[in-house]
Motif scaffolding. Sequence first.
Motif, PDB file in Angstrom:
ATOM      1  N   ASP A   1     -17.017  11.522 -27.000  1.00 14.70           N
ATOM      2  CA  ASP A   1     -18.418  11.352 -26.593  1.00 14.70           C
ATOM      3  C   ASP A   1     -18.623  11.604 -25.099  1.00 14.70           C
ATOM      4  O   ASP A   1     -19.751  11.826 -24.647  1.00 14.70           O
ATOM      5  N   ALA A   2     -17.540  11.544 -24.334  1.00 13.50           N
ATOM      6  CA  ALA A   2     -17.650  11.749 -22.880  1.00 13.50           C
ATOM      7  C   ALA A   2     -16.863  12.981 -22.445  1.00 13.50           C
ATOM      8  O   ALA A   2     -16.474  13.097 -21.279  1.00 13.50           O
TER       9      ALA A   2
ATOM     10  N   GLY B   1     -10.994  16.085 -12.122  1.00 16.53           N
ATOM     11  CA  GLY B   1      -9.744  15.415 -12.478  1.00 16.53           C
ATOM     12  C   GLY B   1      -9.080  16.032 -13.700  1.00 16.53           C
ATOM     13  O   GLY B   1      -7.854  15.940 -13.856  1.00 16.53           O
TER      14      GLY B   1
ATOM     15  N   PRO C   1     -15.623  20.878  -9.449  1.00 22.45           N
ATOM     16  CA  PRO C   1     -17.041  20.770  -9.054  1.00 22.45           C
ATOM     17  C   PRO C   1     -17.399  19.472  -8.345  1.00 22.45           C
ATOM     18  O   PRO C   1     -18.586  19.136  -8.245  1.00 22.45           O
TER      19      PRO C   1
ATOM     20  N   GLY D   1      -9.746  14.464  -5.824  1.00 22.28           N
ATOM     21  CA  GLY D   1      -9.065  13.269  -5.327  1.00 22.28           C
ATOM     22  C   GLY D   1      -7.693  13.004  -5.917  1.00 22.28           C
ATOM     23  O   GLY D   1      -7.026  12.055  -5.516  1.00 22.28           O
ATOM     24  N   ILE D   2      -7.280  13.832  -6.897  1.00 20.37           N
ATOM     25  CA  ILE D   2      -5.919  13.628  -7.423  1.00 20.37           C
ATOM     26  C   ILE D   2      -5.153  14.957  -7.397  1.00 20.37           C
ATOM     27  O   ILE D   2      -4.554  15.380  -8.377  1.00 20.37           O
TER      28      ILE D   2
ATOM     29  N   ALA E   1     -13.442  16.611 -18.811  1.00 19.11           N
ATOM     30  CA  ALA E   1     -14.534  17.051 -17.916  1.00 19.11           C
ATOM     31  C   ALA E   1     -14.518  16.298 -16.591  1.00 19.11           C
ATOM     32  O   ALA E   1     -15.545  16.180 -15.928  1.00 19.11           O
ATOM     33  N   GLY E   2     -13.368  15.766 -16.222  1.00 20.92           N
ATOM     34  CA  GLY E   2     -13.247  15.146 -14.896  1.00 20.92           C
ATOM     35  C   GLY E   2     -13.115  13.643 -14.963  1.00 20.92           C
ATOM     36  O   GLY E   2     -13.110  13.050 -16.047  1.00 20.92           O
ATOM     37  N   ALA E   3     -13.003  13.046 -13.797  1.00 15.75           N
ATOM     38  CA  ALA E   3     -13.010  11.586 -13.721  1.00 15.75           C
ATOM     39  C   ALA E   3     -14.354  11.097 -14.265  1.00 15.75           C
ATOM     40  O   ALA E   3     -15.354  11.813 -14.201  1.00 15.75           O
ATOM     41  N   ASP E   4     -14.350   9.868 -14.792  1.00 23.09           N
ATOM     42  CA  ASP E   4     -15.570   9.334 -15.408  1.00 23.09           C
ATOM     43  C   ASP E   4     -16.579   8.977 -14.318  1.00 23.09           C
ATOM     44  O   ASP E   4     -16.407   7.998 -13.589  1.00 23.09           O
ATOM     45  N   ILE E   5     -17.626   9.799 -14.252  1.00 25.26           N
ATOM     46  CA  ILE E   5     -18.612   9.648 -13.171  1.00 25.26           C
ATOM     47  C   ILE E   5     -19.358   8.321 -13.313  1.00 25.26           C
ATOM     48  O   ILE E   5     -19.656   7.646 -12.320  1.00 25.26           O
ATOM     49  N   LYS E   6     -19.601   7.931 -14.584  1.00 21.51           N
ATOM     50  CA  LYS E   6     -20.347   6.671 -14.800  1.00 21.51           C
ATOM     51  C   LYS E   6     -19.519   5.484 -14.302  1.00 21.51           C
ATOM     52  O   LYS E   6     -20.067   4.534 -13.741  1.00 21.51           O
TER      53      LYS E   6
ATOM     54  N   LEU F   1     -21.076  16.434  -6.519  1.00 19.67           N
ATOM     55  CA  LEU F   1     -21.291  14.977  -6.614  1.00 19.67           C
ATOM     56  C   LEU F   1     -21.204  14.318  -5.240  1.00 19.67           C
ATOM     57  O   LEU F   1     -21.199  13.097  -5.140  1.00 19.67           O
TER      58      LEU F   1
ATOM     59  N   MET G   1     -17.197   5.513 -11.920  1.00 15.96           N
ATOM     60  CA  MET G   1     -16.894   5.453 -10.477  1.00 15.96           C
ATOM     61  C   MET G   1     -18.125   5.484  -9.574  1.00 15.96           C
ATOM     62  O   MET G   1     -18.010   5.259  -8.368  1.00 15.96           O
TER      63      MET G   1
ATOM     64  N   LYS H   1     -13.490  21.462 -27.314  1.00 16.63           N
ATOM     65  CA  LYS H   1     -14.623  21.566 -26.373  1.00 16.63           C
ATOM     66  C   LYS H   1     -14.217  21.167 -24.950  1.00 16.63           C
ATOM     67  O   LYS H   1     -14.757  21.690 -23.973  1.00 16.63           O
TER      68      LYS H   1
ATOM     69  N   LEU I   1     -12.214  20.222 -15.809  1.00 17.12           N
ATOM     70  CA  LEU I   1     -12.992  20.162 -14.565  1.00 17.12           C
ATOM     71  C   LEU I   1     -12.576  18.961 -13.724  1.00 17.12           C
ATOM     72  O   LEU I   1     -12.222  17.907 -14.272  1.00 17.12           O
TER      73      LEU I   1
HETATM   74  C1  HXC Z   1     -18.671  10.838 -17.432  1.00 17.21           C
HETATM   75  C2  HXC Z   1     -19.232  12.678 -18.652  1.00 17.21           C
HETATM   76  C3  HXC Z   1     -18.513  13.516 -17.788  1.00 17.21           C
HETATM   77  C4  HXC Z   1     -17.840  12.903 -16.688  1.00 17.21           C
HETATM   78  C5  HXC Z   1     -19.402  14.737 -19.308  1.00 17.21           C
HETATM   79  N1  HXC Z   1     -19.762  13.482 -19.591  1.00 17.21           N
HETATM   80  N2  HXC Z   1     -18.639  14.797 -18.217  1.00 17.21           N
HETATM   81  N3  HXC Z   1     -19.311  11.350 -18.475  1.00 17.21           N
HETATM   82  N4  HXC Z   1     -17.955  11.564 -16.565  1.00 17.21           N
HETATM   83  N5  HXC Z   1     -17.091  13.602 -15.821  1.00 17.21           N
HETATM   84  C6  HXC Z   1     -20.592  13.009 -20.697  1.00 17.21           C
HETATM   85  C7  HXC Z   1     -22.068  13.293 -20.478  1.00 17.21           C
HETATM   86  O1  HXC Z   1     -22.651  12.305 -19.657  1.00 17.21           O
HETATM   87  C8  HXC Z   1     -22.580  13.261 -21.901  1.00 17.21           C
HETATM   88  O2  HXC Z   1     -22.719  11.937 -22.361  1.00 17.21           O
HETATM   89  C9  HXC Z   1     -21.432  13.861 -22.694  1.00 17.21           C
HETATM   90  O3  HXC Z   1     -20.274  13.710 -21.877  1.00 17.21           O
HETATM   91  C10 HXC Z   1     -21.641  15.329 -22.985  1.00 17.21           C
HETATM   92  O4  HXC Z   1     -21.889  15.995 -21.758  1.00 17.21           O
HETATM   93  P1  HXC Z   1     -23.119  16.991 -21.540  1.00 17.21           P
HETATM   94  O5  HXC Z   1     -23.315  17.106 -20.072  1.00 17.21           O
HETATM   95  O6  HXC Z   1     -24.285  16.571 -22.373  1.00 17.21           O
HETATM   96  O7  HXC Z   1     -22.497  18.331 -22.140  1.00 17.21           O
HETATM   97  P2  HXC Z   1     -22.814  19.842 -21.725  1.00 17.21           P
HETATM   98  O8  HXC Z   1     -24.277  20.031 -21.513  1.00 17.21           O
HETATM   99  O9  HXC Z   1     -22.110  20.678 -22.739  1.00 17.21           O
HETATM  100  O10 HXC Z   1     -22.128  20.035 -20.297  1.00 17.21           O
HETATM  101  C11 HXC Z   1     -20.732  19.954 -20.178  1.00 17.21           C
HETATM  102  C12 HXC Z   1     -20.305  19.852 -18.683  1.00 17.21           C
HETATM  103  C13 HXC Z   1     -21.081  18.671 -18.016  1.00 17.21           C
HETATM  104  C14 HXC Z   1     -20.634  21.163 -17.950  1.00 17.21           C
HETATM  105  C15 HXC Z   1     -18.805  19.628 -18.664  1.00 17.21           C
HETATM  106  O11 HXC Z   1     -20.914  17.505 -18.835  1.00 17.21           O
HETATM  107  C16 HXC Z   1     -20.602  18.348 -16.643  1.00 17.21           C
HETATM  108  O12 HXC Z   1     -20.937  19.029 -15.682  1.00 17.21           O
HETATM  109  N6  HXC Z   1     -19.837  17.258 -16.533  1.00 17.21           N
HETATM  110  C17 HXC Z   1     -19.368  16.770 -15.231  1.00 17.21           C
HETATM  111  C18 HXC Z   1     -18.268  17.635 -14.681  1.00 17.21           C
HETATM  112  C19 HXC Z   1     -17.805  17.145 -13.334  1.00 17.21           C
HETATM  113  O13 HXC Z   1     -18.575  17.065 -12.345  1.00 17.21           O
HETATM  114  N7  HXC Z   1     -16.506  16.801 -13.223  1.00 17.21           N
HETATM  115  C20 HXC Z   1     -15.942  16.267 -11.984  1.00 17.21           C
HETATM  116  C21 HXC Z   1     -16.010  14.754 -11.963  1.00 17.21           C
HETATM  117  S1  HXC Z   1     -15.438  14.082 -10.442  1.00 17.21           S
HETATM  118  P3  HXC Z   1     -24.165  11.199 -22.427  1.00 17.21           P
HETATM  119  O14 HXC Z   1     -23.852   9.929 -23.128  1.00 17.21           O
HETATM  120  O15 HXC Z   1     -24.593  11.020 -21.006  1.00 17.21           O
HETATM  121  O16 HXC Z   1     -25.046  12.155 -23.185  1.00 17.21           O
HETATM  122  C22 HXC Z   1     -13.767  14.119 -10.557  1.00 17.21           C
HETATM  123  C23 HXC Z   1     -13.038  13.553  -9.350  1.00 17.21           C
HETATM  124  C24 HXC Z   1     -11.562  13.492  -9.571  1.00 17.21           C
HETATM  125  O17 HXC Z   1     -13.203  14.545 -11.503  1.00 17.21           O
HETATM  126  C25 HXC Z   1     -10.895  12.656  -8.509  1.00 17.21           C
HETATM  127  C26 HXC Z   1     -10.384  11.339  -9.031  1.00 17.21           C
HETATM  128  C27 HXC Z   1      -9.877  10.381  -8.008  1.00 17.21           C
END
Ligand code: HXC
Length: 258
Positions: free
Chosen positions: A23-24, A109, A131, A140-141, A63-68, A135, A70, A59, A107
């Motif tokens: 779901d995430a 993390g 990406p 960060g890892i 998609a990275g660290a959980d943005i919600k 944000l 952190m 799919k 993406l």
């Molecule tokens: C929390 C996430 C998530 C994330 C997706 N979801 N990526 N939740 N953290 N990183 C959730 C969405 O909120 C949504 O749930 C569900 O997954 C489906 O995502 P959608 O966006 O509706 O799907 P889609 O339109 O197909 O787009 C896919 C996507 C997009 C392009 C991958 O989700 C996206 O851009 N995600 C974020 C990618 C990102 O920025 N990653 C870097 C994170 S920072 P709900 O319930 O809301 O509908 C990081 C730092 C690492 O990784 C360092 C650590 C120390």
Amino acid sequence: MAYETIIVDIEDRVCTIKLNRPDALNALNSQLLGELATALGEADANDKVRAIILTGSQKAFAAGADIKEMSEKSFVEVFLQDFFGREHDALTKVRKPVIAAVAGYALGGGCELAMMCDFIIAADNAKFGQPEINLGVIAGIGGTQRLTRFVGKSKSMDMHLTGRFMDAEEAERSGLVSRVVPVKSLMEEAQGAAEKIAEKSMLSAMAAKEAVNRAYETTLAEGILFEKRLFHSLFSTEDQKEGMAAFQEKRTPQFRDK
Ligand code: HXC
């Protein structure tokens, strides 16, 4: 041990760990990274396991660290908790070979996690990216360091500064992934590669992994010395005698990790 965010399966000496927060899009929260670190430690310690595959869904690898999770953290919290620092260290100390089988999004993390593995097999629908800049943060890892070593400064800067995604073809061309396969054959390809590794002597597989990783940590002369010492030391093993005898006797070697 029972896990909630990953699925662990052992088949033919290969442990497959599947990230499982569909779901995430397999976003990496603390629970998932904690469970992953534990499962990797268990696989590393399990004598029945000779290679490990880390994968996600078709799919999303992750998609990275959980943005919600952190988004509301403060500097003081992430600093004092060493946010994901401990998990990074646990994931990178695995001694057995680890293959990342990546389909869909890898993406932030997720890309960093794939790069912590020993090599990446990508499905043709894979998309890699860092990406975090979108944000208001950065990787960060390990992303700024590992991606730069994989693909060079120019492309790494491009990825980290624009936040754009790289498709599988570009990732292979740039040296980020070792092979690209159709998404439907990804797990078969990864399992095949892992089973090939499982046939080798664990002594030489672990030595090869240590020696290649050394290339990231030291000078050429020191790295070559490190390799030569390991190479020489393998002549003390029964597996070296067996491997070379089997070649001359035109038969398959029977390695015993001795
Ligand atoms: C929390 C996430 C998530 C994330 C997706 N979801 N990526 N939740 N953290 N990183 C959730 C969405 O909120 C949504 O749930 C569900 O997954 C489906 O995502 P959608 O966006 O509706 O799907 P889609 O339109 O197909 O787009 C896919 C996507 C997009 C392009 C991958 O989700 C996206 O851009 N995600 C974020 C990618 C990102 O920025 N990653 C870097 C994170 S920072 P709900 O319930 O809301 O509908 C990081 C730092 C690492 O990784 C360092 C650590 C120390």
